[in-house]
Enzyme design. Structure first.
Site, short mmCIF file in Angstrom:
data_model
loop_
_atom_site.label_atom_id
_atom_site.label_comp_id
_atom_site.label_asym_id
_atom_site.label_seq_id
_atom_site.Cartn_x
_atom_site.Cartn_y
_atom_site.Cartn_z
N ASN A 1 32.75 -50.94 33.58
CA ASN A 1 31.55 -50.18 33.27
C ASN A 1 30.32 -50.89 33.83
O ASN A 1 30.43 -51.98 34.40
CB ASN A 1 31.44 -50.00 31.75
CG ASN A 1 30.62 -48.79 31.35
OD1 ASN A 1 30.00 -48.13 32.19
ND2 ASN A 1 30.59 -48.48 30.07
N CYS B 1 24.36 -45.22 37.02
CA CYS B 1 25.77 -45.59 36.93
C CYS B 1 26.50 -45.31 38.24
O CYS B 1 27.39 -46.06 38.65
CB CYS B 1 26.45 -44.85 35.79
SG CYS B 1 26.46 -43.05 35.99
N HIS C 1 29.18 -39.58 33.50
CA HIS C 1 29.10 -41.03 33.67
C HIS C 1 30.12 -41.47 34.71
O HIS C 1 31.27 -41.00 34.70
CB HIS C 1 29.38 -41.73 32.34
CG HIS C 1 29.13 -43.21 32.36
ND1 HIS C 1 27.96 -43.77 32.82
CD2 HIS C 1 29.93 -44.26 31.98
CE1 HIS C 1 28.03 -45.09 32.71
NE2 HIS C 1 29.22 -45.41 32.21
#
Length: 333
Positions: free
Chosen positions: A299, A139, A279
């Site tokens: 995202n 991520c 994250h």
């Protein structure tokens, strides 16, 4: 030179899914599971099917119960619906406590005022499409490339797609660890001192750790400086997004976030401290809905997750530690 900082999105792809209490699955739940399997092109062995049906039914019930209550956001089925949160943490998130408080700020905040809302997606072609990190805890690389792609586009008018795989393979000397995690601020530093990052067409994403194949002659984007926003200064994040470009940040993902579908995400189950973030994502704007302040966030779980790959999260309360380690690059164009 570079202080040791936590890893984000790290974790191996494990086969164990975590224990789920035995449920009596009804016909409606079986119907929705069959439909979900077709939509996501899932097949299982007989034993695996029984387990996944149980997990799906458990998640389905959580979604229905949540949506019947008075929350600021709705949940829905997605690609994670046949996985327990224990399994998701192993596959997508770093399961150990993290701490990004070592990030040193160099941001000087002004006095405003700033627009009441901002959405870089509406400012021309300056936000790249939503991508999918897949079976890799990367991520942090997608947050990094997303921020730099936007910064370059805003500064030069040229949109490009940058190589997450280069960061996975090559940024270890800056305390990043490929599919085992990293931080955008450290990735920006890598690009700065490495003198560039290649395009995704020259260095395609494969979603697993590999040997570094960086070719400086094919570098297409460069970083002149890295801006780290003061710890927990959400007002500075607003200023940066309003005046400059999208901002990378990290926060703590808990179980209720995984099935997010729409609305403004807010949670009482996450922490607001810098030692729990797991994250990394990209703030591309902010606004207000029915008196509730929010961030617009890109995202890296594909466009089928959430609201076309995006989510809103409550702004102004350091929700889930989102103001713990925000940063953005200043591009060299």
């Amino acid at each position: 030179m570079w202080t040791a900082l936590p890893l984000l999105c790290a974790g191996a792809w494990l086969l164990s899914a975590g224990a789920t209490a035995e449920l009596t699955v009804n016909a409606i739940e079986k119907f929705h599971f069959t439909s979900w399997m077709k939509q996501h092109q899932k097949t299982y062995s007989s034993r695996e099917y029984s387990h996944r049906l149980q997990v799906f039914a458990n998640n389905w019930r959580k979604i229905q119960a949540h949506n019947q209550r008075n929350h600021t956001f709705k949940m829905g089925l997605n690609q994670f619906s046949d996985m327990s949160f224990a399994e998701i943490k192993h596959k997508y998130l770093w399961s150990e406590p993290q701490n990004c408080s070592a990030t040193k700020s160099n941001y000087l905040r002004g006095t405003g005022p700033y627009p009441s809302s901002m959405d870089w997606r509406k400012k021309g072609n300056v936000v790249s499409p939503v991508k999918n990190q897949g079976a890799c805890g990367s991520c942090w690389t997608f947050s990094t490339t997303g921020a730099l792609e936007s910064a370059v586009a805003i500064a030069s008018g040229k949109m490009m797609t940058l190589a997450e795989q280069q960061l996975v393979d090559c940024a270890q000397n800056f305390n990043n660890h490929g599919c085992q995690g990293g931080l955008p601020s450290q990735a920006f530093e890598y690009i700065l001192y490495n003198k560039g990052i290649m395009g995704e067409d020259s260095y395609p994403y494969i979603g697993k750790n590999g040997q570094c194949k960086f070719n400086p002659e094919k570098a297409v984007a460069f970083v002149k400086n890295v801006v780290n926003i003061t710890l927990n200064d959400e007002a500075a994040m607003v200023e940066a997004v309003a005046l400059y470009n999208p901002v990378s940040f990290a926060f703590e993902v808990t179980e209720d976030f995984m099935m997010y579908k729409s609305g403004v995400y807010s949670s009482n189950s996450c922490h607001k401290t810098p030692d729990k973030v797991n994250h990394a994502v990209l703030a591309v704007g902010y606004g207000e809905q029915n008196g509730l302040l929010y961030w617009i966030v890109k995202n890296s779980w594909g466009s089928n997750w959430g609201n076309n790959g995006y989510f809103l999260i409550e702004r102004g309360k350091n929700m889930c530690g989102l103001a713990a380690c925000a940063s953005y690059p200043i591009p060299q164009v």
